[in-house]
Design an enzyme around this catalytic site. Structure first.
Site, PDB file in Angstrom:
ATOM      1  N   ARG A 254       0.841  -1.206   0.000  1.00  0.00           N
ATOM      2  CA  ARG A 254       0.000   0.000   0.000  1.00  0.00           C
ATOM      3  C   ARG A 254       0.888   1.273   0.000  1.00  0.00           C
ATOM      4  O   ARG A 254       1.007   1.959  -1.000  1.00  0.00           O
ATOM      5  CB  ARG A 254      -0.933  -0.020   1.223  1.00  0.00           C
ATOM      6  CG  ARG A 254      -2.135   0.916   1.091  1.00  0.00           C
ATOM      7  CD  ARG A 254      -1.824   2.361   1.349  1.00  0.00           C
ATOM      8  NE  ARG A 254      -1.316   2.605   2.694  1.00  0.00           N
ATOM      9  CZ  ARG A 254      -0.803   3.758   3.074  1.00  0.00           C
ATOM     10  NH1 ARG A 254      -0.715   4.768   2.234  1.00  0.00           N
ATOM     11  NH2 ARG A 254      -0.335   3.916   4.299  1.00  0.00           N
ATOM     12  N   ASP A 255       1.538   1.530   1.111  1.00  0.00           N
ATOM     13  CA  ASP A 255       2.284   2.788   1.247  1.00  0.00           C
ATOM     14  C   ASP A 255       3.437   2.841   0.245  1.00  0.00           C
ATOM     15  O   ASP A 255       3.731   3.896  -0.334  1.00  0.00           O
ATOM     16  CB  ASP A 255       2.823   2.904   2.680  1.00  0.00           C
ATOM     17  CG  ASP A 255       3.003   4.338   3.127  1.00  0.00           C
ATOM     18  OD1 ASP A 255       3.038   5.229   2.266  1.00  0.00           O
ATOM     19  OD2 ASP A 255       3.139   4.572   4.344  1.00  0.00           O
TER      20      ASP A 255
ATOM     21  N   HIS B 108       8.494   6.800   8.744  1.00  0.00           N
ATOM     22  CA  HIS B 108       9.165   6.888   7.448  1.00  0.00           C
ATOM     23  C   HIS B 108      10.632   7.183   7.677  1.00  0.00           C
ATOM     24  O   HIS B 108      11.010   7.805   8.663  1.00  0.00           O
ATOM     25  CB  HIS B 108       8.498   7.955   6.577  1.00  0.00           C
ATOM     26  CG  HIS B 108       7.250   7.455   5.913  1.00  0.00           C
ATOM     27  ND1 HIS B 108       7.169   7.212   4.565  1.00  0.00           N
ATOM     28  CD2 HIS B 108       6.049   7.117   6.427  1.00  0.00           C
ATOM     29  CE1 HIS B 108       5.958   6.764   4.271  1.00  0.00           C
ATOM     30  NE2 HIS B 108       5.249   6.697   5.387  1.00  0.00           N
TER      31      HIS B 108
ATOM     32  N   CYS C 222       9.563   9.372  -0.995  1.00  0.00           N
ATOM     33  CA  CYS C 222       8.752  10.417  -0.392  1.00  0.00           C
ATOM     34  C   CYS C 222       8.569  11.510  -1.430  1.00  0.00           C
ATOM     35  O   CYS C 222       9.557  12.047  -1.934  1.00  0.00           O
ATOM     36  CB  CYS C 222       9.447  10.963   0.849  1.00  0.00           C
ATOM     37  SG  CYS C 222       8.626  12.409   1.543  1.00  0.00           S
TER      38      CYS C 222
HETATM   39 ZN   LIG Z   1       3.175   6.247   5.465  1.00  0.00          ZN
END
Ligand SMILES: [Zn+2]
Length: 299
Positions: free
Chosen positions: A12-13, A202, A233
């Site tokens: 997902r992330d 993160h 990111c």
């Molecule tokens: Zn995240």
């Protein structure tokens, strides 16, 4: 016995922020390999509009597939009631809602204030059909707003704890430091006790493991991480994504805290990931260096 519980959020992330799309078949093979390595909880996708995030367009199929795997809690993310309904329909065991503590981030991300988002999650909890986790996102800082007051984090966590099965704190953009992690987790724990479960870090500034260890030292036992630090990111070019599963498992296992995850099999799952999206940057010190001679996993 598992002393630390790790939820793999790469599908997902990681994939949501990756530059390259992974095919549905490759996702299934990767998720199967993660389960075979001992991951007992996997966040497999997000029920967001496919037009916004094409990488998540097959989440319904991936949830249904993941439900056929043994001993895996299948988690999906939902940003609103509609996403929640799709997640329940597909059979997700657990649905995670990101509730941003940053007003600016919340308004740009879900077009709701944090208070409106809390009410949206409350409506979903009343409907039922899946376990619900409220994840307080940008809990340690925000790229739009800068500092996020700790009082805001505590207030949202307290509201979510009224009706969520569990509450997590997320360092969505990689701003947290270990002292802050200890302080904020301890403050929230004093307010909501055992409802505070997960830590989502993160590795944007290289402090992912340090923050995870800080959280562990104040009693946190549930961690999100992504294989290979997949995803990067969007606000920090070149940075890795979530705290790296392989390094997190190695850290805990070598400390004697059992994760129930087999590192050699985890590396096999990593090979499937790198084969599926070979152009995507994949991080991780432990898989690159290999396990130390004489390494023994925690009993
Ligand atoms: Zn995240």
């Amino acid at each position: 016995m598992r002393q630390v519980h790790i939820c793999e959020v790469g599908p997902r992330d990681g994939l949501q922020n990756a530059k390259h799309l992974m095919s549905t078949e490759a996702k299934k093979a990767w998720i199967s390999a993660l389960a075979a390595a001992g991951l007992r909880e996997i966040e497999v996708g997000s029920f967001v509009p496919p037009k916004l995030i094409p990488a998540m367009a097959d989440t319904g199929e991936i949830v249904r597939f993941s439900r056929t795997l043994q001993n895996v809690k299948v988690v999906a993310l939902a940003p609103n009631l509609k996403g929640f309904q799709r997640a329940v329909e597909a059979g997700a065991h657990k649905v995670t809602f990101p509730v941003s503590a940053s007003r600016k981030h919340s308004e740009s991300n879900v077009r709701m204030t944090p208070e409106q988002m809390v009410e949206e999650v409350r409506r979903c909890a009343q409907l039922g059909g899946a376990e619900i986790e409220g994840a307080v996102s940008t809990a340690f800082g925000c790229t739009m707003q800068g500092a996020v007051p700790e009082d805001d984090v505590v207030r949202i966590a307290v509201s979510l704890a009224q009706f969520c099965d569990a509450v997590a704190l997320a360092d969505t953009v990689g701003y947290a430091n270990p002292a802050q992690v200890k302080r904020v987790f301890s403050r929230v724990r004093r307010e909501i006790g055992g409802k505070l479960e997960g830590a989502h870090f993160h590795n944007t500034r290289g402090l992912g493991l340090a923050n995870a260890l800080a959280a562990y030292e104040v009693g946190v036992r549930n961690f999100d991480s992504s294989m290979g630090g997949l995803g990067g990111c969007p606000f920090a070019p070149g940075a890795s994504g979530n705290v790296i599963t392989e390094d997190l498992v190695f850290m805990f296992e070598s400390m004697g805290a059992s994760t129930g995850i087999d590192l050699e099999r985890l590396f096999e799952a990593r090979a499937i990931l790198t084969e599926a999206i070979p152009q995507e940057p994949i991080y991780g010190h432990t898989p690159q260096a290999g396990l130390p001679k004489g390494f023994r996993a925690a009993a």
